[in-house]
Design an enzyme around this catalytic site. Structure first.
Site, PDB file in Angstrom:
ATOM      1  CG  ASN A 121       3.719  -4.521  -5.229  1.00  0.00           C
ATOM      2  OD1 ASN A 121       3.128  -5.548  -5.547  1.00  0.00           O
ATOM      3  ND2 ASN A 121       3.094  -3.458  -4.753  1.00  0.00           N
TER       4      ASN A 121
ATOM      5  CD  GLU B 201       6.282   4.988 -14.114  1.00  0.00           C
ATOM      6  OE1 GLU B 201       6.406   4.218 -15.071  1.00  0.00           O
ATOM      7  OE2 GLU B 201       6.636   4.689 -12.964  1.00  0.00           O
TER       8      GLU B 201
ATOM      9  CB  CYS C 295       9.796   2.762  -2.018  1.00  0.00           C
ATOM     10  SG  CYS C 295       8.879   3.771  -3.198  1.00  0.00           S
TER      11      CYS C 295
ATOM     12  CB  CYS D 206      11.138   4.109   1.902  1.00  0.00           C
ATOM     13  SG  CYS D 206      10.317   5.447   2.807  1.00  0.00           S
TER      14      CYS D 206
ATOM     15  CB  SER E  83       3.683   4.818   4.568  1.00  0.00           C
ATOM     16  OG  SER E  83       2.851   5.045   3.448  1.00  0.00           O
ATOM     17  CG  LEU E  84       3.346   2.616  11.554  1.00  0.00           C
ATOM     18  CD1 LEU E  84       3.683   4.048  11.913  1.00  0.00           C
ATOM     19  CD2 LEU E  84       2.300   2.059  12.520  1.00  0.00           C
TER      20      LEU E  84
ATOM     21  CB  CYS F 270       2.349   0.061  -3.592  1.00  0.00           C
ATOM     22  SG  CYS F 270       0.597   0.270  -3.416  1.00  0.00           S
TER      23      CYS F 270
ATOM     24  CB  CYS G 168      -2.384   5.657  -8.320  1.00  0.00           C
ATOM     25  SG  CYS G 168      -0.893   5.662  -7.310  1.00  0.00           S
TER      26      CYS G 168
ATOM     27  CB  CYS H  71      10.355  10.068  -3.455  1.00  0.00           C
ATOM     28  SG  CYS H  71       9.682  10.184  -1.778  1.00  0.00           S
TER      29      CYS H  71
ATOM     30  CD  GLU I 107       5.385  12.217   2.313  1.00  0.00           C
ATOM     31  OE1 GLU I 107       5.343  10.984   2.209  1.00  0.00           O
ATOM     32  OE2 GLU I 107       4.485  12.884   2.862  1.00  0.00           O
TER      33      GLU I 107
HETATM   34  N1  SAH Z   1       5.316   8.826  -0.072  1.00  0.00           N
HETATM   35  C1  SAH Z   1       3.980   8.427   0.241  1.00  0.00           C
HETATM   36  C2  SAH Z   1       3.139   8.007  -0.940  1.00  0.00           C
HETATM   37  C3  SAH Z   1       3.741   7.093  -2.000  1.00  0.00           C
HETATM   38  S1  SAH Z   1       3.885   5.358  -1.785  1.00  0.00           S
HETATM   39  C4  SAH Z   1       3.989   7.327   1.273  1.00  0.00           C
HETATM   40  O1  SAH Z   1       5.046   6.751   1.505  1.00  0.00           O
HETATM   41  O2  SAH Z   1       2.968   7.083   1.876  1.00  0.00           O
HETATM   42  C5  SAH Z   1       2.342   4.613  -1.527  1.00  0.00           C
HETATM   43  C6  SAH Z   1       2.474   3.371  -0.640  1.00  0.00           C
HETATM   44  O3  SAH Z   1       3.226   2.318  -1.259  1.00  0.00           O
HETATM   45  C7  SAH Z   1       3.202   3.679   0.660  1.00  0.00           C
HETATM   46  O4  SAH Z   1       2.507   3.120   1.723  1.00  0.00           O
HETATM   47  C8  SAH Z   1       4.529   3.007   0.446  1.00  0.00           C
HETATM   48  O5  SAH Z   1       5.184   2.719   1.632  1.00  0.00           O
HETATM   49  C9  SAH Z   1       4.119   1.770  -0.315  1.00  0.00           C
HETATM   50  N2  SAH Z   1       5.232   1.081  -0.968  1.00  0.00           N
HETATM   51  C10 SAH Z   1       6.414   1.587  -1.348  1.00  0.00           C
HETATM   52  N3  SAH Z   1       7.201   0.629  -1.907  1.00  0.00           N
HETATM   53  C11 SAH Z   1       6.474  -0.501  -1.881  1.00  0.00           C
HETATM   54  C12 SAH Z   1       6.725  -1.840  -2.328  1.00  0.00           C
HETATM   55  N4  SAH Z   1       7.873  -2.173  -2.920  1.00  0.00           N
HETATM   56  N5  SAH Z   1       5.753  -2.763  -2.146  1.00  0.00           N
HETATM   57  C13 SAH Z   1       4.575  -2.420  -1.571  1.00  0.00           C
HETATM   58  N6  SAH Z   1       4.285  -1.193  -1.134  1.00  0.00           N
HETATM   59  C14 SAH Z   1       5.221  -0.240  -1.278  1.00  0.00           C
END
Ligand code: SAH
Length: 376
Positions: A323, A111, A138, A135, A243-244, A366, A124, A131, A187
Site C-alpha cells: 500500500n 486508529e 510502513c 520499518c 511479518s517476514l 496495512c 483491526c 511504533c 508492534e
Molecule cells: N507491527 C506488527 C503489526 C502491524 S502491521 C507487524 O509488523 O506485524 C500489519 C502488517 O502490515 C504487517 O505485516 C506489516 O508489515 C504490513 N505493512 C506495513 N506497511 C505496509 C504497506 N505499506 N503495505 C502493505 N503492508 C504493510
C-alpha cells in the site's frame, strides 16, 4: 541467540509518563472485585459493571438500572472511565470499511479499522501509539513510538466497533465482531503485557469478557523472538502472523530493521515452534514490493526456508500488495510478478493467499495508519 548488532529501536516508552485511566478492562475479574472493595461497594457490583460493559456494551450510567441510582455515576467514573474520543471516521467500500481516528486521554492518537465481509466482521486494532520498529515501508514506523496502549484502550476499540454493529450503524445491518487482528498501529509483542491482557478480556466468556474465540484473534509481529516464545507458552490458541517480507537476512535487515537482532532463521524457527505447540497454522506476511522482494528466485528461497521446517501444513503465506505511503520510494509489484510468486510458492507446496487491500482509499490499509488529524 546472537545479538547481531545494536540498533536504535525503541522498546521502552519514556519513564514518569502519566498512565491512562484505570478501566475495568485492564483488570482480571478478581482484580475488579478488589477494586470494588477499595471503592467500598460489594464485589458483585464489579460483576454488574462487567456485564454492562462486555455483555450489553452499555456505558451510559442511566441505563444501569440494577445499580443504586445514587452510585451509578461514581461507579462508572471509577470503573468505566472514558478512554478515548473519536475525532473522525472515514468510510470506504460503501460503508463496509470504517476507519476511526481516536484521541487518547493524553492527546496521543491511534486508529482502528472495522472491515465487514460476508459472514464476518474483523476489527483491526492498534496496540501502541506510533511504533518503534522503524520499518521503512510502513507509515506508522516513520513517526516512532509515542507510547504503549493499556489493555483497556485496546479492548475499547473492539467494544466501540461492537457497539456500532449492535446499533446497526454499520452498512449491512446489525452484527457482531467475529475477528480481531493486531495489525493496526504498533508492534503488539513490544507491548506484551497489555496485549495479553486485552486478549484475555476478548476471550474470557461473557460477562467477564467479550467471549470471542481465540482462533478469531490474530497477533501480528515483526518477529520479537523471545516474545513469540513467551506467547507459545501462554497456551492461548490465537493465530500468529509473522511479518517476514524477505527470505534472506541481507534484504530483511533493510525492510524490517529488528532483523539485525533476530534473523530470518530465528524468527521462522520461533514461528514454527508456535505452530507445533498450538497446532495453529502460522501466517507469513509478505508485502510485495516491486523489484525489491518480488523476484521469482526469492519466492523459491522463501518456500525452501519455510518447508525446511516441515511440510505438514504448519504455515501459509499471505501476500500483501504494497500500500502506498507518503514519500515512500517503493511501489506495489506487477500483477504478473505477483502471480508468478504465488505459482512458485504453491509449486513447492506452500499455501498462498493474496490479501485484499481494504480501505486503501481512506489510508486505512496495512501500513497506512499514521494518525494525523489532517489526513493519514
Ligand atoms: N507491527 C506488527 C503489526 C502491524 S502491521 C507487524 O509488523 O506485524 C500489519 C502488517 O502490515 C504487517 O505485516 C506489516 O508489515 C504490513 N505493512 C506495513 N506497511 C505496509 C504497506 N505499506 N503495505 C502493505 N503492508 C504493510
Amino acid at each position: 541467540m546472537t545479538d547481531r548488532s545494536p540498533l536504535p529501536l525503541v522498546f521502552d516508552e519514556p519513564r514518569g509518563r502519566k498512565k491512562p485511566p484505570r478501566h475495568l478492562a485492564d483488570l482480571t475479574p478478581a482484580e475488579r472485585k478488589e477494586r470494588a472493595a477499595e471503592l467500598g461497594v460489594p464485589g458483585f457490583r464489579a460483576n454488574q459493571l462487567s456485564a454492562h460493559y462486555f455483555a450489553r456494551l452499555v456505558d451510559d450510567p442511566e441505563q444501569m438500572t440494577d445499580l443504586p441510582a445514587g452510585q451509578r455515576a461514581d461507579l462508572v467514573r471509577a470503573l468505566l472511565p472514558e478512554l478515548m474520543t473519536p475525532l473522525r471516521t472515514l468510510e470506504a467500500d460503501k460503508g463496509a470499511t470504517v476507519k476511526t481516528l481516536w484521541k487518547l486521554f493524553d492527546g496521543a492518537m491511534v486508529e482502528s479499522v472495522l472491515m465487514r465481509y460476508p459472514g464476518r466482521v474483523t476489527m483491526c486494532v492498534s496496540s501502541q501509539a506510533g511504533c518503534g520498529m522503524a520499518c521503512p515501508f510502513c507509515a506508522t514506523g516513520q513517526g516512532g513510538l509515542q507510547r504503549n496502549m493499556s489493555a483497556g484502550e485496546i479492548v475499547e476499540q473492539v467494544v466501540a466497533g461492537a457497539r456500532a454493529l449492535a446499533r446497526g450503524d454499520v452498512a449491512g445491518g446489525e452484527g457482531r465482531v467475529s475477528n480481531v487482528v493486531f495489525m493496526g498501529m504498533g508492534e503488539p509483542l513490544a507491548n506484551y503485557k497489555a496485549v495479553m491482557g486485552a486478549v484475555r478480556r476478548l476471550t474470557d466468556p461473557t460477562p467477564d469478557g467479550l467471549g470471542m474465540s481465540a482462533r478469531g484473534i490474530t497477533v501480528s509481529t515483526v518477529g520479537l523472538v523471545p516474545r513469540i516464545n513467551q506467547l507459545t507458552e501462554e497456551g492461548i490458541p490465537v493465530t500468529l502472523a509473522l511479518s517476514l517480507h524477505a527470505p534472506d537476512d541481507e534484504l530483511r535487515d533493510e525492510l524490517v530493521p529488528i532483523n539485525t537482532r533476530y534473523s530470518v532463521h530465528e524468527s521462522v524457527e520461533a514461528a514454527w515452534h508456535y505452530a507445533e505447540r498450538t497446532k495453529r497454522r502460522v501466517s507469513i506476511e509478505y508485502a510485495m514490493m516491486r523489484d525489491i522482494n518480488d523476484q521469482a528466485w526469492r519466492a523459491d528461497l522463501l518456500a525452501d526456508v519455510l518447508t525446511s521446517y516441515g511440510d505438514w501444513g504448519w504455515v501459509h503465506v499471505n501476500l500483501i500488495p504494497l500500500n502506498p505511503t507518503p514519500g515512500s520510494k517503493w511501489t506495489a509489484s506487477d500483477p504478473e510478478d505477483e502471480r508468478e510468486f504465488v505459482r512458485r510458492l504453491e509449486a513447492k507446496g506452500v499455501p498462498t493467499t493474496v490479501r485484499d487491500t481494504r480501505g486503501q482509499d481512506i489510508d486505512g490499509a496495512c501500513g497506512q495508519l499514521a494518525a494525523s488529524p489532517d489526513g493519514g
